[in-house]
Design a protein around this motif. Sequence first.
Motif, PDB file in Angstrom:
ATOM      1  N   MET A  60      52.046  17.735 -10.290  1.00  0.00           N
ATOM      2  CA  MET A  60      51.415  16.996  -9.309  1.00  0.00           C
ATOM      3  C   MET A  60      51.560  17.553  -8.025  1.00  0.00           C
ATOM      4  N   ASN A  61      50.609  17.436  -7.178  1.00  0.00           N
ATOM      5  CA  ASN A  61      50.540  18.032  -5.722  1.00  0.00           C
ATOM      6  C   ASN A  61      50.462  16.938  -4.839  1.00  0.00           C
ATOM      7  N   LEU A  62      51.182  17.072  -3.771  1.00  0.00           N
ATOM      8  CA  LEU A  62      51.142  16.207  -2.393  1.00  0.00           C
ATOM      9  C   LEU A  62      51.060  16.933  -1.181  1.00  0.00           C
ATOM     10  N   LEU A  63      50.232  16.757  -0.270  1.00  0.00           N
ATOM     11  CA  LEU A  63      49.910  17.511   0.942  1.00  0.00           C
ATOM     12  C   LEU A  63      51.166  17.103   1.908  1.00  0.00           C
ATOM     13  N   ARG A  64      51.781  18.058   2.529  1.00  0.00           N
ATOM     14  CA  ARG A  64      53.191  17.535   3.043  1.00  0.00           C
ATOM     15  C   ARG A  64      52.617  17.403   4.636  1.00  0.00           C
ATOM     16  N   GLU A  65      51.806  16.576   4.997  1.00  0.00           N
ATOM     17  CA  GLU A  65      51.144  15.806   6.155  1.00  0.00           C
ATOM     18  C   GLU A  65      52.406  15.678   7.103  1.00  0.00           C
ATOM     19  N   ALA A  66      53.399  15.078   6.828  1.00  0.00           N
ATOM     20  CA  ALA A  66      54.508  14.708   7.857  1.00  0.00           C
ATOM     21  C   ALA A  66      55.063  15.842   8.274  1.00  0.00           C
ATOM     22  N   ALA A  67      55.516  16.530   7.375  1.00  0.00           N
ATOM     23  CA  ALA A  67      56.187  17.806   7.822  1.00  0.00           C
ATOM     24  C   ALA A  67      55.457  18.756   8.521  1.00  0.00           C
ATOM     25  N   LEU A  68      54.058  19.045   8.157  1.00  0.00           N
ATOM     26  CA  LEU A  68      53.291  19.808   9.123  1.00  0.00           C
ATOM     27  C   LEU A  68      52.941  19.398  10.528  1.00  0.00           C
ATOM     28  N   ALA A  69      52.593  17.911  10.298  1.00  0.00           N
ATOM     29  CA  ALA A  69      52.542  17.317  11.694  1.00  0.00           C
ATOM     30  C   ALA A  69      53.624  17.416  12.601  1.00  0.00           C
ATOM     31  N   GLU A  70      54.788  17.146  12.024  1.00  0.00           N
ATOM     32  CA  GLU A  70      56.160  17.461  13.081  1.00  0.00           C
ATOM     33  C   GLU A  70      56.413  18.950  13.596  1.00  0.00           C
ATOM     34  N   LEU A  71      55.953  19.830  12.777  1.00  0.00           N
ATOM     35  CA  LEU A  71      56.237  21.319  12.950  1.00  0.00           C
ATOM     36  C   LEU A  71      55.077  21.822  13.833  1.00  0.00           C
ATOM     37  N   PHE A  72      53.895  21.436  13.462  1.00  0.00           N
ATOM     38  CA  PHE A  72      52.742  21.867  14.198  1.00  0.00           C
ATOM     39  C   PHE A  72      51.774  20.976  14.502  1.00  0.00           C
ATOM     40  N   PRO A  73      52.157  19.838  15.424  1.00  0.00           N
ATOM     41  CA  PRO A  73      51.247  18.836  15.908  1.00  0.00           C
ATOM     42  C   PRO A  73      49.566  19.177  16.126  1.00  0.00           C
ATOM     43  N   GLY A  74      49.007  18.559  15.265  1.00  0.00           N
ATOM     44  CA  GLY A  74      47.473  18.872  15.364  1.00  0.00           C
ATOM     45  C   GLY A  74      46.980  19.841  14.643  1.00  0.00           C
ATOM     46  N   LEU A  75      47.696  20.697  13.934  1.00  0.00           N
ATOM     47  CA  LEU A  75      47.210  22.038  13.493  1.00  0.00           C
ATOM     48  C   LEU A  75      46.396  21.553  11.861  1.00  0.00           C
ATOM     49  N   LEU A  76      46.921  20.588  10.989  1.00  0.00           N
ATOM     50  CA  LEU A  76      46.219  20.188  10.199  1.00  0.00           C
ATOM     51  C   LEU A  76      44.794  19.535  10.224  1.00  0.00           C
ATOM     52  N   PRO A  77      44.829  18.595  11.305  1.00  0.00           N
ATOM     53  CA  PRO A  77      43.597  17.828  11.547  1.00  0.00           C
ATOM     54  C   PRO A  77      42.763  18.854  11.936  1.00  0.00           C
ATOM     55  N   SER A  78      42.985  19.586  12.842  1.00  0.00           N
ATOM     56  CA  SER A  78      42.134  20.519  13.336  1.00  0.00           C
ATOM     57  C   SER A  78      41.506  21.562  12.153  1.00  0.00           C
ATOM     58  N   VAL A  79      42.390  22.152  11.452  1.00  0.00           N
ATOM     59  CA  VAL A  79      41.869  23.131  10.368  1.00  0.00           C
ATOM     60  C   VAL A  79      40.650  22.148   9.485  1.00  0.00           C
ATOM     61  N   LEU A  80      41.297  20.981   9.140  1.00  0.00           N
ATOM     62  CA  LEU A  80      40.221  20.050   8.231  1.00  0.00           C
ATOM     63  C   LEU A  80      39.127  19.840   8.843  1.00  0.00           C
ATOM     64  N   ALA A  81      38.820  19.561  10.095  1.00  0.00           N
ATOM     65  CA  ALA A  81      37.676  19.167  10.899  1.00  0.00           C
ATOM     66  C   ALA A  81      36.843  20.426  10.934  1.00  0.00           C
ATOM     67  N   ALA A  82      37.471  21.497  11.287  1.00  0.00           N
ATOM     68  CA  ALA A  82      36.817  22.768  11.074  1.00  0.00           C
ATOM     69  C   ALA A  82      36.120  23.136   9.934  1.00  0.00           C
ATOM     70  N   ALA A  83      36.862  22.951   8.990  1.00  0.00           N
ATOM     71  CA  ALA A  83      36.392  23.363   7.610  1.00  0.00           C
ATOM     72  C   ALA A  83      35.304  22.497   7.211  1.00  0.00           C
ATOM     73  N   ALA A  84      35.466  21.096   7.633  1.00  0.00           N
ATOM     74  CA  ALA A  84      34.202  20.096   7.484  1.00  0.00           C
ATOM     75  C   ALA A  84      33.292  20.657   8.256  1.00  0.00           C
ATOM     76  N   ALA A  85      33.279  20.963   9.453  1.00  0.00           N
ATOM     77  CA  ALA A  85      31.922  21.339  10.390  1.00  0.00           C
ATOM     78  C   ALA A  85      31.439  22.653   9.788  1.00  0.00           C
ATOM     79  N   GLU A  86      32.209  23.760   9.005  1.00  0.00           N
ATOM     80  CA  GLU A  86      31.704  24.853   8.750  1.00  0.00           C
ATOM     81  C   GLU A  86      30.850  24.653   7.439  1.00  0.00           C
ATOM     82  N   GLU A  87      31.428  23.645   6.691  1.00  0.00           N
ATOM     83  CA  GLU A  87      30.812  23.298   5.325  1.00  0.00           C
ATOM     84  C   GLU A  87      29.174  22.481   5.886  1.00  0.00           C
ATOM     85  N   ALA A  88      29.208  21.708   6.857  1.00  0.00           N
ATOM     86  CA  ALA A  88      28.186  21.052   7.322  1.00  0.00           C
ATOM     87  C   ALA A  88      27.177  22.084   7.944  1.00  0.00           C
TER      88      ALA A  88
END
Length: 117
Positions: free
Chosen positions: A84-112
């Motif tokens: 089973m796989n779970l994204l470590r969102e809390a750890a990533l948000a604490e260490l690198f604030p905004g990184l994961l949401p920015s990467v996910l938003a950029a990937a969605a924009a690129e796909e669009a």
Amino acid sequence: MLTEAATQRTLAHPERPEIRLHEVLAALADPVRLQIVRRLALAAGELACSTFDLPVTKSTTTHHFRVLRESGVIRQTYRGTAKMNLLREAALAELFPGLLPSVLAAAAAEEARGTAG
């Protein structure tokens, strides 16, 4: 007689302070791994490796999940024979604030952009 805890398989994960930005960025730079992370970000919880339909072989899929786990992007646990796989969102948000949401938003924009043209 072995106890349940003694028979459980465990996987190595970096502890939160051991997660490094360059390793996270390298893991997210691969399109297949980014696809995995995007799917996990949309999931309400854990997803089994077998639920991912990826354009690579099974051994390559295993490699991609291992890179994500070893970089600290995901946490993997065994549930019976399923991994089973779970994204470590809390750890990533604490260490690198905004990184994961920015990467996910950029990937969605690129796909669009790719599907719009």
